[in-house]
Design a protein around this motif. Structure first.
Motif, mmCIF file in Angstrom:
data_model
loop_
_atom_site.group_PDB
_atom_site.id
_atom_site.type_symbol
_atom_site.label_atom_id
_atom_site.label_comp_id
_atom_site.label_asym_id
_atom_site.label_seq_id
_atom_site.Cartn_x
_atom_site.Cartn_y
_atom_site.Cartn_z
ATOM 1 N N GLN A 164 -36.707 37.720 6.945
ATOM 2 C CA GLN A 164 -37.943 37.502 7.023
ATOM 3 C C GLN A 164 -38.960 38.724 7.285
ATOM 4 O O GLN A 164 -40.176 38.795 6.681
ATOM 5 C CB GLN A 164 -38.244 36.457 8.004
ATOM 6 C CG GLN A 164 -37.615 35.290 7.537
ATOM 7 C CD GLN A 164 -37.719 33.978 8.573
ATOM 8 O OE1 GLN A 164 -38.820 34.206 9.436
ATOM 9 N NE2 GLN A 164 -37.504 32.908 8.360
ATOM 10 N N ASN A 165 -38.652 39.484 8.082
ATOM 11 C CA ASN A 165 -39.726 40.693 8.545
ATOM 12 C C ASN A 165 -39.605 41.820 7.249
ATOM 13 O O ASN A 165 -40.419 42.176 7.031
ATOM 14 C CB ASN A 165 -38.894 41.259 9.739
ATOM 15 C CG ASN A 165 -39.148 40.742 10.976
ATOM 16 O OD1 ASN A 165 -40.203 40.078 11.007
ATOM 17 N ND2 ASN A 165 -38.671 41.064 11.936
ATOM 18 N N GLU A 170 -42.459 43.832 2.786
ATOM 19 C CA GLU A 170 -42.640 44.132 1.563
ATOM 20 C C GLU A 170 -44.055 43.675 1.097
ATOM 21 O O GLU A 170 -44.905 44.295 0.335
ATOM 22 C CB GLU A 170 -41.628 43.574 0.617
ATOM 23 C CG GLU A 170 -40.166 44.123 0.878
ATOM 24 C CD GLU A 170 -39.353 43.366 0.056
ATOM 25 O OE1 GLU A 170 -38.160 43.786 0.167
ATOM 26 O OE2 GLU A 170 -39.450 42.694 -0.816
ATOM 27 N N ILE A 171 -44.282 42.353 1.629
ATOM 28 C CA ILE A 171 -45.706 41.801 1.169
ATOM 29 C C ILE A 171 -46.880 42.584 1.682
ATOM 30 O O ILE A 171 -47.737 42.883 1.092
ATOM 31 C CB ILE A 171 -45.740 40.390 1.692
ATOM 32 C CG1 ILE A 171 -44.705 39.437 0.868
ATOM 33 C CG2 ILE A 171 -47.269 39.877 1.637
ATOM 34 C CD1 ILE A 171 -44.720 38.120 1.618
ATOM 35 N N ILE A 172 -46.733 43.182 2.905
ATOM 36 C CA ILE A 172 -47.819 43.996 3.547
ATOM 37 C C ILE A 172 -47.786 45.265 2.699
ATOM 38 O O ILE A 172 -48.919 45.865 2.568
ATOM 39 C CB ILE A 172 -47.383 44.301 5.086
ATOM 40 C CG1 ILE A 172 -47.764 42.870 6.020
ATOM 41 C CG2 ILE A 172 -48.166 45.332 5.656
ATOM 42 C CD1 ILE A 172 -47.114 43.140 7.277
ATOM 43 N N ASP A 173 -46.785 45.987 2.525
ATOM 44 C CA ASP A 173 -46.700 47.107 1.759
ATOM 45 C C ASP A 173 -47.534 46.858 0.222
ATOM 46 O O ASP A 173 -48.339 47.628 -0.179
ATOM 47 C CB ASP A 173 -45.284 47.621 1.549
ATOM 48 C CG ASP A 173 -44.613 47.982 2.622
ATOM 49 O OD1 ASP A 173 -43.480 48.180 2.701
ATOM 50 O OD2 ASP A 173 -45.422 48.570 3.604
ATOM 51 N N LYS A 177 -50.803 48.928 -0.659
ATOM 52 C CA LYS A 177 -50.838 49.629 -2.047
ATOM 53 C C LYS A 177 -51.845 49.049 -2.970
ATOM 54 O O LYS A 177 -52.459 50.082 -3.557
ATOM 55 C CB LYS A 177 -49.444 49.613 -2.554
ATOM 56 C CG LYS A 177 -48.385 50.309 -1.929
ATOM 57 C CD LYS A 177 -46.997 50.372 -2.429
ATOM 58 C CE LYS A 177 -46.093 51.109 -1.779
ATOM 59 N NZ LYS A 177 -44.667 50.929 -2.393
ATOM 60 N N THR A 178 -52.098 47.996 -2.873
ATOM 61 C CA THR A 178 -53.064 47.395 -4.045
ATOM 62 C C THR A 178 -54.567 47.585 -3.515
ATOM 63 O O THR A 178 -55.652 47.717 -4.177
ATOM 64 C CB THR A 178 -52.826 45.800 -4.301
ATOM 65 O OG1 THR A 178 -52.959 45.189 -3.107
ATOM 66 C CG2 THR A 178 -51.630 45.786 -4.774
ATOM 67 N N ASN A 179 -54.795 47.559 -2.330
ATOM 68 C CA ASN A 179 -55.975 47.727 -1.668
ATOM 69 C C ASN A 179 -56.258 49.211 -1.374
ATOM 70 O O ASN A 179 -57.147 49.785 -1.616
ATOM 71 C CB ASN A 179 -56.159 47.241 -0.289
ATOM 72 C CG ASN A 179 -56.302 45.599 -0.431
ATOM 73 O OD1 ASN A 179 -56.446 45.034 -1.313
ATOM 74 N ND2 ASN A 179 -55.821 44.934 0.872
#
Length: 179
Positions: A164-165, A170-173, A177-179
């Motif tokens: 889960q971490n 990955e979601i945070i990355d 990256k998109t921001n």
């Protein structure tokens, strides 16, 4: 048989009865001690259950709980050693009883009847003690199995949390990256 000889036999019987009473009291103390160990084992079982509940709410306590479970396992091993020691003491008491039986069998038939009654009572106490020890062994075995299941569950939870971490990372990355 002379009156003096009969009195000597009665006196010897009273001494043997006193010794057997003392052994019975020792055995009762051992049984009470085993019961205390059984209560302590139950207490340890509930402590382990509380540790499982904490695992669901706090991940940070995993390492501390695994250490506590290891300590609990050591305590169980110590209790097993104590129980083995108590079993050796009971075997010693049984050998003493056998010696007393041989001595009393050399006396009159009346003394033999009284000895059989005493031996029957003592054997019943030993059977009760054996049943208590057997139940204690089963409970210890169940505690060990439960501990192993908890360890497996902890490992599974840790792996799941790591996965889960990683997903969250990955979601945070992706968001960073998109921001």
């Amino acid at each position: 048989m002379s009156q003096e000889s009969l009195d000597d036999l009665r006196y010897e019987l009273e001494l043997k009865n006193a010794e057997i009473d003392e052994l019975n009291m020792d055995l009762q103390e051992k049984i009470e001690e085993i019961n205390k160990l059984k209560l302590y084992s139950t207490k340890l079982k509930y402590e382990k259950k509380n540790l499982e509940d904490k695992l669901d709410t706090k991940i940070d306590y995993d390492k501390a709980r695994i250490k506590e479970l290891d300590d609990l396992s050591e305590k169980i091993k110590e209790k097993e050693l104590i129980i083995e020691d108590k079993q050796d003491q009971v075997k010693y008491l049984r050998s003493l009883i056998d010696d007393y039986k041989e001595q009393l069998n050399k006396n009159t038939e009346n003394l033999e009847v009284q000895l059989r009654k005493i031996t029957k009572t003592y054997e019943d106490l030993l059977k009760q003690k054996d049943a208590i020890i057997q139940k204690q062994d089963e409970e210890i075995s169940n505690l060990i199995k439960s501990k192993e299941e908890i360890i497996k569950s902890n490992k599974t939870n840790i792996i799941s949390l790591k996965l889960q971490n990683e997903k969250y990372q990955e979601i945070i990355d992706k968001f960073t990256k998109t921001n």
